[in-house]
Design an enzyme around this catalytic site. Structure first.
Site, PDB file in Angstrom:
ATOM      1  N   ILE A  35       0.982  -1.409   0.003  1.00 42.03           N
ATOM      2  CA  ILE A  35       0.042   0.088  -0.076  1.00 42.03           C
ATOM      3  C   ILE A  35       0.931   1.308  -0.056  1.00 42.03           C
ATOM      4  O   ILE A  35       0.615   2.328  -0.814  1.00 42.03           O
ATOM      5  CB  ILE A  35      -0.998  -0.099   1.285  1.00 42.03           C
ATOM      6  CG1 ILE A  35      -2.063  -1.044   0.948  1.00 42.03           C
ATOM      7  CG2 ILE A  35      -1.543   1.263   1.535  1.00 42.03           C
ATOM      8  CD1 ILE A  35      -2.790  -1.365   2.365  1.00 42.03           C
ATOM      9  N   VAL A  72      10.297   4.521  12.788  1.00 43.79           N
ATOM     10  CA  VAL A  72       9.345   5.263  13.517  1.00 43.79           C
ATOM     11  C   VAL A  72       8.744   5.073  14.796  1.00 43.79           C
ATOM     12  O   VAL A  72       7.752   5.795  15.472  1.00 43.79           O
ATOM     13  CB  VAL A  72       8.259   5.807  12.676  1.00 43.79           C
ATOM     14  CG1 VAL A  72       8.728   6.476  11.311  1.00 43.79           C
ATOM     15  CG2 VAL A  72       7.323   4.461  12.017  1.00 43.79           C
ATOM     16  N   ASN A  98       1.612   5.289   7.221  1.00 43.46           N
ATOM     17  CA  ASN A  98       1.101   3.997   6.549  1.00 43.46           C
ATOM     18  C   ASN A  98       1.844   2.619   7.321  1.00 43.46           C
ATOM     19  O   ASN A  98       1.524   1.697   7.207  1.00 43.46           O
ATOM     20  CB  ASN A  98       1.477   3.843   5.027  1.00 43.46           C
ATOM     21  CG  ASN A  98       1.121   2.355   4.500  1.00 43.46           C
ATOM     22  OD1 ASN A  98       0.202   1.947   4.535  1.00 43.46           O
ATOM     23  ND2 ASN A  98       2.369   1.875   4.186  1.00 43.46           N
ATOM     24  N   TYR A 164      -2.725  -5.509  17.563  1.00 40.15           N
ATOM     25  CA  TYR A 164      -2.740  -4.697  16.331  1.00 40.15           C
ATOM     26  C   TYR A 164      -4.089  -4.034  16.207  1.00 40.15           C
ATOM     27  O   TYR A 164      -3.830  -2.552  16.047  1.00 40.15           O
ATOM     28  CB  TYR A 164      -2.480  -5.435  15.310  1.00 40.15           C
ATOM     29  CG  TYR A 164      -2.533  -4.996  13.857  1.00 40.15           C
ATOM     30  CD1 TYR A 164      -1.580  -3.981  13.284  1.00 40.15           C
ATOM     31  CD2 TYR A 164      -3.837  -5.216  13.056  1.00 40.15           C
ATOM     32  CE1 TYR A 164      -1.733  -3.582  12.181  1.00 40.15           C
ATOM     33  CE2 TYR A 164      -3.989  -4.411  11.922  1.00 40.15           C
ATOM     34  CZ  TYR A 164      -3.027  -3.702  11.454  1.00 40.15           C
ATOM     35  OH  TYR A 164      -3.190  -3.001  10.113  1.00 40.15           O
TER      36      TYR A 164
END
Length: 264
Positions: A35, A72, A98, A164
């Site tokens: 993606i 990150v 993302n 998640y």
């Protein structure tokens, strides 16, 4: 309104060649494949200058983008990436979070503490930290768009992925609050939530899940629209949210799942 085909803008080469995101500076995390790579490619095609990042480069990073390795999940990683964005782009107009993911486990109670923390750092706190560093610049220039990539699975969370989807649920709640805060300053914040999408990361995760005995297991039937999502399906939705066509949208969550999940 003209109806005779003589609208001068139709034959104006300068007008016809102008792209939707010309002059926009975009940062996309997790842009090395799937993606993320589709997002980067579509932004480039639409005229944006793009900086993208992942923990390691791959051959699928679209040509034309500037790539930097970054993690990150930590405050230091977010600070380094924000500094690089200011250096390379001079500022950020479009910010897409993302980067994400998590490893499935036998059950919710089998997920170790460190993986709960990792899921929160990658799927939630990475966005919070980077937003805190880059949103002030958007607020100062009184324009900008932030898109958080979440998950359509939140309402029907499979236990192996609870860490998640819990992190993504927090991300959606945070996005709505940040949208309310930044709206008076001309900055929009929205979320896009993909369903099952054919990506390398998604396929690897589903293979891991298939090896776990967790009751009835995963549903392998196609979504109601008859196929799994494609990376470009999700990128199309995210680019819409970033565009002027969505200028009256903030604090929204656009679910792109082919009808896979039922929401009340």
């Amino acid at each position: 309104m003209t109806t005779d085909g003589n609208d001068s803008t139709k034959n104006d080469p300068e007008n016809s060649e102008k792209k939707e995101f010309t002059g926009k500076r975009a940062l996309v995390t997790g842009g090395s494949r799937g993606i993320g790579a589709a997002l980067v490619r579509q932004l480039l095609d639409a005229g944006a200058e793009v900086l993208t990042t992942a923990r390691a480069a791959t051959s699928t990073v679209p040509q034309g983008a500037t790539f930097v390795e970054a993690d990150v999940r930590t405050r230091a990683g977010a600070q380094a990436l924000a500094a690089t964005a200011r250096e390379v782009l001079g500022g950020v107009d479009l910010l897409v979070h993302n980067a994400g993911g998590a490893r499935p486990h036998q059950s919710a109670t089998a997920i170790p503490d460190e993986e709960w923390q990792d899921a929160l750092d990658l799927n939630f706190l990475a966005a919070v930290r980077l937003d805190s560093l880059l949103a002030p610049g958007m607020r100062e220039q009184r324009s900008g768009v932030i898109v958080h990539v979440s998950s359509a699975a939140n309402p029907l969370t499979p236990p192996p992925f609870l860490h998640y989807t819990a992190a993504k649920a927090a991300l959606e709640n945070y996005s709505r609050g940040l949208a309310a805060e930044l709206a008076p300053h001309g900055v929009r914040v929205n979320t896009v939530s993909p369903g099952r999408t054919a990506t390398p990361g998604g396929e690897a995760t589903r293979e891991q899940w298939a090896l776990i005995d967790s009751g009835p297991g995963q549903d392998t039937t196609a979504p109601p629209l008859g196929r799994d999502g494609r990376p470009d399906d999700i990128a199309d939705a995210a680019l819409f949210l970033m565009s002027e066509r969505a200028s009256w949208l903030t604090g929204s969550n656009l679910v792109v799942d082919g009808g896979e999940f039922t929401r009340g």
